[in-house]
Every structure is written in C-alpha cells, then in structure tokens.
Design an enzyme around this catalytic site. Sequence first.
Site, PDB file in Angstrom:
ATOM      1  N   CYS A  83      -7.864  -9.866   6.504  1.00  0.00           N
ATOM      2  CA  CYS A  83      -7.286  -8.658   7.094  1.00  0.00           C
ATOM      3  C   CYS A  83      -8.017  -8.305   8.372  1.00  0.00           C
ATOM      4  CB  CYS A  83      -7.253  -7.513   6.095  1.00  0.00           C
ATOM      5  SG  CYS A  83      -8.809  -7.225   5.357  1.00  0.00           S
ATOM      6  N   GLU A  94      -6.864  -0.407   1.426  1.00  0.00           N
ATOM      7  CA  GLU A  94      -7.389  -1.273   2.479  1.00  0.00           C
ATOM      8  C   GLU A  94      -6.270  -2.256   2.788  1.00  0.00           C
ATOM      9  OE1 GLU A  94      -8.686  -4.367   4.128  1.00  0.00           O
ATOM     10  OE2 GLU A  94      -9.971  -4.698   2.385  1.00  0.00           O
ATOM     11  N   GLY A 115       0.815  -1.216   0.000  1.00  0.00           N
ATOM     12  CA  GLY A 115       0.000   0.000   0.000  1.00  0.00           C
ATOM     13  C   GLY A 115       0.844   1.260   0.000  1.00  0.00           C
TER      14      GLY A 115
HETATM   15  C1  UN1 Z   1     -10.321  -8.876   3.745  1.00  0.00           C
HETATM   16  O1  UN1 Z   1      -9.847  -9.681   4.538  1.00  0.00           O
HETATM   17  O2  UN1 Z   1      -9.600  -8.250   2.938  1.00  0.00           O
HETATM   18  O3  UN1 Z   1     -15.043  -8.670   7.226  1.00  0.00           O
HETATM   19  C2  UN1 Z   1     -11.785  -8.647   3.605  1.00  0.00           C
HETATM   20  C3  UN1 Z   1     -14.613  -9.709   6.714  1.00  0.00           C
HETATM   21  C4  UN1 Z   1     -14.952  -9.955   5.268  1.00  0.00           C
HETATM   22  C5  UN1 Z   1     -14.071  -9.192   4.357  1.00  0.00           C
HETATM   23  C6  UN1 Z   1     -12.603  -9.314   4.662  1.00  0.00           C
HETATM   24  N1  UN1 Z   1     -16.329  -9.570   5.046  1.00  0.00           N
HETATM   25  O4  UN1 Z   1     -13.938 -10.511   7.327  1.00  0.00           O
END
Ligand code: UN1
Length: 517
Positions: free
Chosen positions: A303, A269, A252
């Site tokens: 994430c 993100e 990023g």
């Molecule tokens: C991600 O890990 O990049 O909130 C997205 C969540 C999923 C999306 C994760 N709806 O764990």
Amino acid sequence: MSTISANFGIEKALNLLGVKNINEGTSTGLNNFSAGDVLESYSPVDGQLIGKVATTTKDDYEKVMDAATKAFKIWRLMPAPQRGEIVRQFGDKLREKKEALGKLVSYEMGKSYQEGLGEVREMIDICDFAVGLSRQLHGLTMHSERPGHRMYEQYHPLGVVGIISAFNFPVAVWAWNTALAWVCGDVTVWKPSEKTPLCGIACQNIAAEVFKANNLPEGISCLINGDSKVGEFMTKDTRIPLISATGSTRMGKMVAQEVAARLGKSLLELGGNNAIIVTPDADIKMTVIGAVFGAVGTCGQRCTSTRRLIIHESIYDKVKTAVSDAYKQLRIGNPLDEKNHVGPLIDTDAVKMYQNALTKVVEDGGTVIVEGGVLRGAGYESGCYVKPAIAEAKPEFKIVQHETFAPVLYLLKYSGDVDNAIEIQNNVAQGLSSAIMTNNLREAERFLSVSGSDCGIANVNIGTSGAEIGGAFGGEKETGGGRESGSDAWKVYMRRQTNTINYTTELPLAQGIKFDL
Ligand code: UN1
C-alpha cells in the site's frame, strides 16, 4: 509438490510451520471446527496448489467468539508486563521460525524471499516494541478543580479485537495488531486474506504453541477463514468493539459503514497513491534506488508502493533516463531465487488489472516508456509474472488518480517551485505515503510544513515504502485515517476511563453548582 517447492525448501518450511497435509479442509486454526467451503491456496510462484483450508461457518464463528470472550476474561486480569512476557516469547518463536515463515510468505504471496524475511523481521520488531509498551500503558493525571479530589485517567482493554488483513502483508500487519492488542489485554480474532490462508494458519500455530506452553487459552488468538461474508460476521458483531481492517478503499468503506452503524470503532488502513517528488536539488542516485524499490518491491503490491514520480522539468529527462536504465537491470522470476528482484503478482486477476492500467494510460494520452507485458514460458507457468512498466502521464488522468496494485510507475512533470509539485501530489483521493528527494532544506521543510504533504507518512530522501514499526502507520482521506504499529497507536486498542476520587467528607459539585439538601 513441484520442483520449485522441493528445490527451495518449501516442503520443509511447510512441515516446520505445521501447514503441510492440511488438505482435507480440516483446520480453521482454532480447535479444528467443522468444515465449511474449502479455500484453495495456489502459489503465484509456480501455480501449484499448496493446500486447502476450511472456511468458517456461522456455527464455527460462534464457537470462536465463545472461546475469545472466555479467554478475554482471563487475559485481561493478567498484569500487562506479564502479557508482555508472552509477547516476548512469541517474538522469540518468530525468531526461530523466521526463515520458514519468510519462505512461506514468499511462496504463498509471491514477494521476494528477502522481503518475506523482512516481513517476519517486522513482526519481531513489533513484538519487541510491544514488550516495552507493556510497561508504559499510561494515562495522565490532572488537577481537580475541587479540594481534596484527585483526577486521573487509565486505559483498560477493549475486549475482542477483529482483524481483517490483506494478502500483500499476510503476516506482518496481523502482528502489528495482535502484538499491541495482546499487551493491551485484548484478545484477537483474525480473518486473513482468502488469498493467503496458509500464512494465517502458520501464524496461528506459532501463537497457539506459546499460549499452550504458558497454560493460557488459545482463544486469546483466534483465526477465521473465508471471504467478505466471513468478515461480515465480525463487522456486524456488537461483541467486537474494534475492527482493524487493511485492504482496498472499497473494502474499507463497507467495513466502516457496517461498524459505524453499530457505533463500533474501526481502524482503517486502506489504499495509497504514493508519490516521490524529485526536485532540481535531488541526489539522482538515491532517487533511482528509492523510486525503483518503491515501484517494483513486492511487485508494486504494497500500500506504500511508489506509483507516481513528480519530477521537475529541469531534470526530467535525466531522471527518466536513469530510472528507465535501472529497470533494465531488473530480474523477474521465482522470488525464492535470491538473484531475482521481482516475483509474480498475486493472481491472474491482478494481472488483468495491471494490463488494464497500461491500456488506460495510453488511451488517456500517456506514453509507455518501459514496456510492460505478461511473461510466458519456462518458470512463468503461473501466468502471474509481469514486467514492471513506466509510463509518462499527466496528473489528472483517471488511471493515475487510481491505485493499481501492480508495478506501473507514472512519470509526471512539474515546473516552477516545489509548491506546484506538492499540489500535484496532494491532488488525489488517497493520503498514505509521500516523499521528497532534495538536498534543499527549504524545499524539504516546505514539503513537511502545514501546507506540505497531506499524507500520514512524509519522508525526506527516502522512498515511500519501507516504514519502520516505531512510527504510527496509516494515512488520511481515502486511506481511512487509522494509525497502526508504533508511537501511541496502542491507544485505539484500549478504552480510556477518567477517574475522579473524593477523599474528603464533603461532596462539592463541579462547576460550583449549589445543590443543598
Ligand atoms: C502494507 O503495504 O499494507 O511501509 C504495509 C512498508 C511496510 C508495510 C506496508 N513496512 O512498506
């Protein structure tokens, strides 16, 4: 093809999605351009080569951009609700292919089939959201200070939106971006992770089918393949006003710098270091479910995965025992087999990072209480299956401050009141998701207050992962500050224009300035 793919219907799914026998490196998804180097996609499930995909050369890229810029001129003229209708059809196609795409996600990426289906469901949800949004791309009207003048703002599409996505959500994150971008009137160029290129081709095929059926150019949805060098074609390209990038903080930072250097916009993100605070008033049963799914779901590669449990000293031993006991129930193995909870990590490099985290936490003075380790033997031939581990640690350990994309959960102890736990939680570089488990209203409200969690997502009595598409998704600090998906995240995909219209025969100037000729 391996027995796994035969037994679990993978070949059928690949066929249905048009990604079988593309092994000659022929397709970038859009118009079969010339072949660059070849990306090989190996399944972490069984180590088998699933397919090969050509990477995008600079010449290919120029052709893609040509198709995209031409398509934009057509697409932007279509009324937004009609664009919404196309996205509705796309959502319907996803409904038809949900099982096949969910299976491919599971096989190419390694998450459980249930989570693969969940990911496709997330795509369908964002399509539904975008369809409604296509009639709500509204600006404000405001009162002009000048008589006989009208002022309002409107949103126009930006143009070509570049999307760089990660392996862990190989299809949903693309859909968050495209569904919104398309209803907003933008066209998209997508570079999926080089670890999950077949998911990219499958999605491109579905989109292409819908555009073709509506006599619309496929250039509305473009696909490019390759590593960061291919990503750089986009980040450096002044024809792309917005780059939406999901992935590591390291990636990023590079994207942000390149895009900012040309004054483009980026929507980032990035990494998280998500914690659940467990207070003396927590419901332990709910805590266990939230923490375990958060830490081991997608094998710790979301994430939003739970990396830290910040537990009050008065209930520390109880929570530690309950969570450790729950780990004993976990079944690790082929993610297509629905009796398993946890599949493999994405590749053996990820396994090394996982092992490194476990070594580091002990070196720093931590104690591993649920042993990790790489699984070997029948069913684990890919070398990517690991045991979810738990370690007792201190908040300041370097490894605890770091996001390791693996199922390693750190238990941290706090004493005194909830503000101390919030301080520990906030004291990391990342700011994506956070949660508190408590039945105490005061603690919950403090956690959500201005001096509470500093993350983009803050939940009460829910874990850190599994956000719904209706809310804006993203976070602060090293998470990058971007917001995707629901709420008013659509605004970043459009340019705002302020319009002032004079319907008098005079030309008064704003701020009362006199300028008589
Ligand atoms: C991600 O890990 O990049 O909130 C997205 C969540 C999923 C999306 C994760 N709806 O764990």
